[in-house]
Motif scaffolding. Sequence first.
Motif, PDB file in Angstrom:
ATOM      1  N   TYR A   1       0.865  -1.164   0.000  1.00  0.00           N
ATOM      2  CA  TYR A   1       0.000   0.000   0.000  1.00  0.00           C
ATOM      3  C   TYR A   1       0.901   1.213   0.000  1.00  0.00           C
ATOM      4  CZ  TYR A   1      -3.434  -3.404   1.537  1.00  0.00           C
ATOM      5  OH  TYR A   1      -4.249  -4.492   1.609  1.00  0.00           O
ATOM      6  N   GLY A   2       0.828   1.989  -1.034  1.00  0.00           N
ATOM      7  CA  GLY A   2       1.637   3.186  -1.116  1.00  0.00           C
ATOM      8  C   GLY A   2       0.780   4.327  -1.589  1.00  0.00           C
ATOM      9  N   LYS A   3       1.433   5.328  -2.115  1.00  0.00           N
ATOM     10  CA  LYS A   3       0.742   6.492  -2.625  1.00  0.00           C
ATOM     11  C   LYS A   3      -0.133   6.077  -3.806  1.00  0.00           C
ATOM     12  CE  LYS A   3       3.293   9.913  -4.247  1.00  0.00           C
ATOM     13  NZ  LYS A   3       4.235  11.013  -4.277  1.00  0.00           N
ATOM     14  N   GLU A   4      -1.394   6.437  -3.764  1.00  0.00           N
ATOM     15  CA  GLU A   4      -2.334   6.078  -4.829  1.00  0.00           C
ATOM     16  C   GLU A   4      -1.865   6.650  -6.162  1.00  0.00           C
ATOM     17  OE1 GLU A   4      -5.338   3.935  -6.206  1.00  0.00           O
ATOM     18  OE2 GLU A   4      -4.859   4.058  -4.089  1.00  0.00           O
ATOM     19  N   GLY A   5      -1.849   5.826  -7.189  1.00  0.00           N
ATOM     20  CA  GLY A   5      -1.435   6.267  -8.519  1.00  0.00           C
ATOM     21  C   GLY A   5       0.071   6.320  -8.707  1.00  0.00           C
ATOM     22  N   ALA A   6       0.829   5.961  -7.677  1.00  0.00           N
ATOM     23  CA  ALA A   6       2.289   5.985  -7.787  1.00  0.00           C
ATOM     24  C   ALA A   6       2.749   4.816  -8.653  1.00  0.00           C
ATOM     25  CB  ALA A   6       2.928   5.885  -6.408  1.00  0.00           C
ATOM     26  N   PRO A   7       3.858   4.994  -9.366  1.00  0.00           N
ATOM     27  CA  PRO A   7       4.371   3.885 -10.167  1.00  0.00           C
ATOM     28  C   PRO A   7       4.792   2.712  -9.284  1.00  0.00           C
ATOM     29  CG  PRO A   7       5.977   5.649 -10.059  1.00  0.00           C
ATOM     30  CD  PRO A   7       4.729   6.163  -9.416  1.00  0.00           C
ATOM     31  N   VAL A   8       4.692   1.519  -9.841  1.00  0.00           N
ATOM     32  CA  VAL A   8       5.153   0.319  -9.147  1.00  0.00           C
ATOM     33  C   VAL A   8       6.514  -0.031  -9.724  1.00  0.00           C
ATOM     34  CG1 VAL A   8       4.697  -2.111  -8.692  1.00  0.00           C
ATOM     35  CG2 VAL A   8       2.803  -0.481  -8.752  1.00  0.00           C
ATOM     36  N   LEU A   9       7.508  -0.192  -8.863  1.00  0.00           N
ATOM     37  CA  LEU A   9       8.869  -0.482  -9.289  1.00  0.00           C
ATOM     38  C   LEU A   9       9.290  -1.836  -8.735  1.00  0.00           C
ATOM     39  CD1 LEU A   9      10.135   3.023  -8.285  1.00  0.00           C
ATOM     40  CD2 LEU A   9       9.705   2.278 -10.606  1.00  0.00           C
ATOM     41  N   LEU A  10       9.779  -2.700  -9.614  1.00  0.00           N
ATOM     42  CA  LEU A  10      10.263  -4.024  -9.227  1.00  0.00           C
ATOM     43  C   LEU A  10      11.766  -4.028  -9.408  1.00  0.00           C
ATOM     44  CD1 LEU A  10       7.586  -5.981 -11.278  1.00  0.00           C
ATOM     45  CD2 LEU A  10       7.460  -5.375  -8.868  1.00  0.00           C
ATOM     46  N   VAL A  11      12.491  -4.334  -8.344  1.00  0.00           N
ATOM     47  CA  VAL A  11      13.949  -4.259  -8.354  1.00  0.00           C
ATOM     48  C   VAL A  11      14.533  -5.609  -7.950  1.00  0.00           C
ATOM     49  CG1 VAL A  11      15.956  -3.085  -7.387  1.00  0.00           C
ATOM     50  CG2 VAL A  11      13.807  -1.851  -7.636  1.00  0.00           C
ATOM     51  N   SER A  12      15.577  -6.002  -8.643  1.00  0.00           N
ATOM     52  CA  SER A  12      16.331  -7.192  -8.276  1.00  0.00           C
ATOM     53  C   SER A  12      17.808  -6.805  -8.304  1.00  0.00           C
ATOM     54  CB  SER A  12      16.062  -8.319  -9.276  1.00  0.00           C
ATOM     55  OG  SER A  12      16.822  -9.444  -8.950  1.00  0.00           O
ATOM     56  N   ALA A  13      18.510  -7.067  -7.203  1.00  0.00           N
ATOM     57  CA  ALA A  13      19.908  -6.644  -7.121  1.00  0.00           C
ATOM     58  C   ALA A  13      20.762  -7.728  -6.484  1.00  0.00           C
ATOM     59  CB  ALA A  13      20.021  -5.358  -6.316  1.00  0.00           C
ATOM     60  N   SER A  14      21.997  -7.805  -6.932  1.00  0.00           N
ATOM     61  CA  SER A  14      22.993  -8.693  -6.340  1.00  0.00           C
ATOM     62  C   SER A  14      23.989  -7.839  -5.583  1.00  0.00           C
ATOM     63  CB  SER A  14      23.737  -9.470  -7.422  1.00  0.00           C
ATOM     64  OG  SER A  14      22.851 -10.277  -8.139  1.00  0.00           O
ATOM     65  N   ILE A  15      24.399  -8.332  -4.429  1.00  0.00           N
ATOM     66  CA  ILE A  15      25.352  -7.598  -3.606  1.00  0.00           C
ATOM     67  C   ILE A  15      26.626  -8.420  -3.492  1.00  0.00           C
ATOM     68  CG2 ILE A  15      25.804  -6.666  -1.304  1.00  0.00           C
ATOM     69  CD1 ILE A  15      22.866  -6.169  -1.001  1.00  0.00           C
ATOM     70  N   GLU A  16      27.754  -7.732  -3.612  1.00  0.00           N
ATOM     71  CA  GLU A  16      29.048  -8.377  -3.474  1.00  0.00           C
ATOM     72  C   GLU A  16      29.145  -9.013  -2.088  1.00  0.00           C
ATOM     73  OE1 GLU A  16      32.944  -6.541  -5.138  1.00  0.00           O
ATOM     74  OE2 GLU A  16      32.670  -5.802  -3.100  1.00  0.00           O
ATOM     75  N   ASN A  17      29.473 -10.279  -2.025  1.00  0.00           N
ATOM     76  CA  ASN A  17      29.602 -11.028  -0.771  1.00  0.00           C
ATOM     77  C   ASN A  17      28.307 -11.056   0.037  1.00  0.00           C
ATOM     78  OD1 ASN A  17      32.358 -11.404  -1.346  1.00  0.00           O
ATOM     79  ND2 ASN A  17      32.844  -9.458  -0.381  1.00  0.00           N
ATOM     80  N   GLY A  18      27.165 -11.076  -0.639  1.00  0.00           N
ATOM     81  CA  GLY A  18      25.890 -11.111   0.077  1.00  0.00           C
ATOM     82  C   GLY A  18      24.823 -11.805  -0.737  1.00  0.00           C
ATOM     83  N   PRO A  19      23.642 -12.003  -0.144  1.00  0.00           N
ATOM     84  CA  PRO A  19      22.591 -12.734  -0.834  1.00  0.00           C
ATOM     85  C   PRO A  19      21.867 -11.922  -1.910  1.00  0.00           C
ATOM     86  CG  PRO A  19      21.793 -11.994   1.283  1.00  0.00           C
ATOM     87  CD  PRO A  19      23.248 -11.611   1.199  1.00  0.00           C
ATOM     88  N   GLY A  20      21.991 -10.619  -1.882  1.00  0.00           N
ATOM     89  CA  GLY A  20      21.226  -9.779  -2.799  1.00  0.00           C
ATOM     90  C   GLY A  20      19.838  -9.543  -2.245  1.00  0.00           C
ATOM     91  N   PHE A  21      19.022  -8.811  -2.990  1.00  0.00           N
ATOM     92  CA  PHE A  21      17.679  -8.521  -2.525  1.00  0.00           C
ATOM     93  C   PHE A  21      16.771  -8.228  -3.707  1.00  0.00           C
ATOM     94  CE2 PHE A  21      19.675  -4.372  -2.851  1.00  0.00           C
ATOM     95  CZ  PHE A  21      18.672  -3.541  -3.338  1.00  0.00           C
ATOM     96  N   THR A  22      15.489  -8.351  -3.454  1.00  0.00           N
ATOM     97  CA  THR A  22      14.487  -7.857  -4.390  1.00  0.00           C
ATOM     98  C   THR A  22      13.678  -6.818  -3.625  1.00  0.00           C
ATOM     99  OG1 THR A  22      12.894  -9.581  -3.793  1.00  0.00           O
ATOM    100  CG2 THR A  22      14.310 -10.020  -5.690  1.00  0.00           C
ATOM    101  N   ALA A  23      13.085  -5.904  -4.356  1.00  0.00           N
ATOM    102  CA  ALA A  23      12.284  -4.860  -3.718  1.00  0.00           C
ATOM    103  C   ALA A  23      11.112  -4.515  -4.617  1.00  0.00           C
ATOM    104  CB  ALA A  23      13.129  -3.621  -3.457  1.00  0.00           C
ATOM    105  N   VAL A  24      10.000  -4.213  -3.996  1.00  0.00           N
ATOM    106  CA  VAL A  24       8.825  -3.693  -4.689  1.00  0.00           C
ATOM    107  C   VAL A  24       8.558  -2.336  -4.065  1.00  0.00           C
ATOM    108  CG1 VAL A  24       6.404  -4.030  -5.234  1.00  0.00           C
ATOM    109  CG2 VAL A  24       7.898  -6.007  -5.034  1.00  0.00           C
ATOM    110  N   CYS A  25       8.549  -1.295  -4.893  1.00  0.00           N
ATOM    111  CA  CYS A  25       8.349   0.063  -4.395  1.00  0.00           C
ATOM    112  C   CYS A  25       7.060   0.635  -4.972  1.00  0.00           C
ATOM    113  CB  CYS A  25       9.493   0.971  -4.831  1.00  0.00           C
ATOM    114  SG  CYS A  25      11.125   0.337  -4.515  1.00  0.00           S
ATOM    115  N   ARG A  26       6.341   1.335  -4.146  1.00  0.00           N
ATOM    116  CA  ARG A  26       5.181   2.098  -4.604  1.00  0.00           C
ATOM    117  C   ARG A  26       5.181   3.392  -3.817  1.00  0.00           C
ATOM    118  NH1 ARG A  26      -1.196   0.598  -4.959  1.00  0.00           N
ATOM    119  NH2 ARG A  26      -1.712   2.398  -6.245  1.00  0.00           N
TER     120      ARG A  26
END
Length: 163
Positions: A101-126
Motif C-alpha cells: 500500500y503506497g501512494k495512490e497512482g504511484a508507479p510500481v517499481l520491481l527491483v532485483s539486485a545482487s550484492i558483493e559477498n551477500g545474498p542480494g535482494f528484491t524490492a517492490v516500491c510504490r
Amino acid sequence: MSKKWKIALVVLVVIVVFCCWYTRPRSLDALVGEGKITSITLLAQVGRVGDDGKAFIDTWQVESNGERGYVNSGLEEIFKSCQYRVSLRSLFPFPSHDKIYGKEGAPVLLVSASIENGPGFTAVCRGPVVKFTIGGRAILAQAEDDEIGEKLLAYTQEFGWET
C-alpha cells in the motif's frame, strides 16, 4: 505499587523501547547487507487512462550488465540516498503483508539486485513504501524521502528502454 504492577510496567517499557529501536531509520546497507551492488535490474510500471477511457500500463526497464555498468552506480546512489524506517508489520507474516500500500497512482517499481559477498535482494516500491525481500525474509519499510519512487522512475526512463 505491588510487585505485579512493577513487572507489568517493566514489560511495557521493554516493549516500547524495542518498538522504537526496531522502527528507527536505517540505511540500505543496514537493511540488505553491506557491500557494493554488483548488478541491478529495475522494471517500472505506470498506470494511466488513455483518451478513449481505456487503462494502459506503460513499462520501462533498466539493467546493468557489461557495458551498462554505469547504471549500477546511479541506481545504487538513489537507493542509498535516503534512510528507511522499518514497519512493525515486518514482524508478522500475515497475508496482508504481501500487498504494497503506497501512494495512490504511484508507479510500481520491481527491483532485483545482487550484492558483493551477500545474498542480494528484491524490492517492490510504490511511492515511498518499499518491500524488501532478503533471503526469503520480507521487510516492509517507509523511505524517509517521499520522492524516492519518482527518482527511480525518472532514472529508469532516462537510462532504460520502454517495453
